[in-house]
Design a protein around this motif. Structure first.
Motif, PDB file in Angstrom:
ATOM      1  N   TYR A   9       2.227   1.762  -3.380  1.00 59.65           N
ATOM      2  CA  TYR A   9       1.170   2.230  -4.281  1.00 59.65           C
ATOM      3  C   TYR A   9       0.921   3.727  -4.096  1.00 59.65           C
ATOM      4  N   GLN A  10       0.807   4.156  -2.845  1.00 60.25           N
ATOM      5  CA  GLN A  10       0.558   5.569  -2.567  1.00 60.25           C
ATOM      6  C   GLN A  10       1.740   6.440  -3.002  1.00 60.25           C
ATOM      7  N   THR A  11       2.943   5.928  -2.817  1.00 61.43           N
ATOM      8  CA  THR A  11       4.137   6.674  -3.240  1.00 61.43           C
ATOM      9  C   THR A  11       4.155   6.852  -4.754  1.00 61.43           C
ATOM     10  N   THR A  12       3.792   5.791  -5.472  1.00 61.94           N
ATOM     11  CA  THR A  12       3.761   5.861  -6.935  1.00 61.94           C
ATOM     12  C   THR A  12       2.695   6.844  -7.410  1.00 61.94           C
ATOM     13  N   LEU A  13       1.532   6.812  -6.770  1.00 66.29           N
ATOM     14  CA  LEU A  13       0.471   7.766  -7.114  1.00 66.29           C
ATOM     15  C   LEU A  13       0.938   9.207  -6.893  1.00 66.29           C
ATOM     16  N   ALA A  14       1.609   9.432  -5.776  1.00 66.09           N
ATOM     17  CA  ALA A  14       2.092  10.783  -5.467  1.00 66.09           C
ATOM     18  C   ALA A  14       3.107  11.240  -6.506  1.00 66.09           C
ATOM     19  N   ARG A  15       3.998  10.340  -6.912  1.00 65.93           N
ATOM     20  CA  ARG A  15       4.988  10.694  -7.941  1.00 65.93           C
ATOM     21  C   ARG A  15       4.299  11.104  -9.235  1.00 65.93           C
ATOM     22  N   ALA A  16       3.286  10.341  -9.614  1.00 70.53           N
ATOM     23  CA  ALA A  16       2.582  10.638 -10.864  1.00 70.53           C
ATOM     24  C   ALA A  16       1.824  11.961 -10.769  1.00 70.53           C
ATOM     25  N   ASN A  17       1.178  12.193  -9.638  1.00 64.74           N
ATOM     26  CA  ASN A  17       0.382  13.415  -9.481  1.00 64.74           C
ATOM     27  C   ASN A  17       1.254  14.660  -9.410  1.00 64.74           C
ATOM     28  N   GLU A  49       0.833  -1.204   0.000  1.00 63.12           N
ATOM     29  CA  GLU A  49       0.000   0.000   0.000  1.00 63.12           C
ATOM     30  C   GLU A  49       0.870   1.258   0.000  1.00 63.12           C
ATOM     31  N   ARG A  50       1.936   1.213   0.788  1.00 62.44           N
ATOM     32  CA  ARG A  50       2.841   2.366   0.839  1.00 62.44           C
ATOM     33  C   ARG A  50       3.480   2.608  -0.530  1.00 62.44           C
TER      34      ARG A  50
END
Length: 281
Positions: A105-113, A102-103
């Motif tokens: 996943y959230q890190t990857t989402l933050a990088r993309a955003n 989960e961590r």
């Protein structure tokens, strides 16, 4: 019968006596006593180890608890407790893996955003695609892909702006170089001209000095005083002693030199200094 602490040693000593009197019976009795003592000690040790294992389990120290229960073997419910510990370890590992996933996943989402460059966004989208069907990964991937064209367009615009700016800088740099060449050439020419003029002035002053040196000493001093008043150089002029009277020496002057900016004496009128009347020729 030996005391409890020496039963094992006593049994050995009685065995060494062989058939002497009742040595055999005493050896057997002491051996049984020693065995009983060993069993009691083992039970006490197992009880203590069991308690230590339970304490470790209660504190969440699953590794220590598992090792202690495993060493106890068939003691009481040690096997059941070991199974509980192993199950807890497995659940803990699964939970840790889930948290890590989960961590990530959230890190990857933050990088993309937060990506501000198309290259960074592409890398983040590639990593996001690896999460497959996890949660809303597919929807997030589709939404974030729409961000890419805007970043690309912005980068192209910035690239064109930099290109125009670099061209302007190159033009300005070229103009500056030309100006420096022109100014440098002009300065060199001016410096050369000034140097040549200064040499001519020096030569002329040396030639003019002869007329000044022919004047009477008191007249020379009066002329020096006059030139000092005008901040001039006595050797920029030639002098002629026109007449001597009882009170004055009448002298005329004439500027002779290549640099007329140094001609600073008046061109009309007569100036009187002590015993000398001085006028322009």
């Amino acid at each position: 019968m030996a005391d409890k602490g020496n039963a094992r040693q006593a049994a050995i000593l009685f065995e060494q006596l062989g058939d002497y009197q009742d040595a055999h019976e005493k050896a057997v009795a002491n051996r049984e006593l020693a065995d009983a003592q060993d069993r009691e000690n083992l039970k006490a040790q197992q009880a203590q180890q069991y308690n230590n294992a339970m304490a470790a389990f209660g504190k969440g120290d699953l590794n220590t608890a598992g090792n202690l229960f495993a060493q106890l073997g068939d003691y009481q419910d040690a096997k059941q407790k070991l199974a509980l510990v192993q199950n807890a370890v497995a659940q803990s590992q699964q939970q840790a893996q889930a948290q890590n996933y989960e961590r990530a996943y959230q890190t990857t989402l933050a990088r993309a955003n937060h990506a501000q460059r198309s290259a960074d966004l592409r890398l983040a989208l590639n990593d996001l695609a690896q999460f497959g069907d996890y949660k809303d990964a597919k929807q997030q991937l589709a939404d974030l892909q729409t961000k890419l064209p805007g970043l690309l367009a912005n980068e192209q615009s910035q690239k064109r702006a930099r290109s125009r700016r670099n061209k302007r800088i190159a033009i300005i740099a070229g103009i500056v170089v030309v100006l420096l060449v022109v100014i440098g050439g002009g300065f060199a020419y001016h410096a050369h001209t000034v140097s040549a003029l200064n040499k001519q002035v020096t030569v002329q002053r040396q030639a003019n000095a002869s007329s000044f040196n022919k004047l009477p000493s008191n007249t020379q001093q009066d002329i020096k005083d006059m030139l000092a008043t005008y901040h001039g150089n006595v050797n920029d002029y030639t002098y002629t002693l026109k007449q001597k009277t009882a009170n004055y020496n009448i002298v005329t002057y004439k500027f002779v030199g290549p640099d007329h900016s140094k001609d600073i004496l008046p061109t009309s009128g007569t100036r009187t200094y002590n015993q000398t009347a001085i006028s322009h020729q």
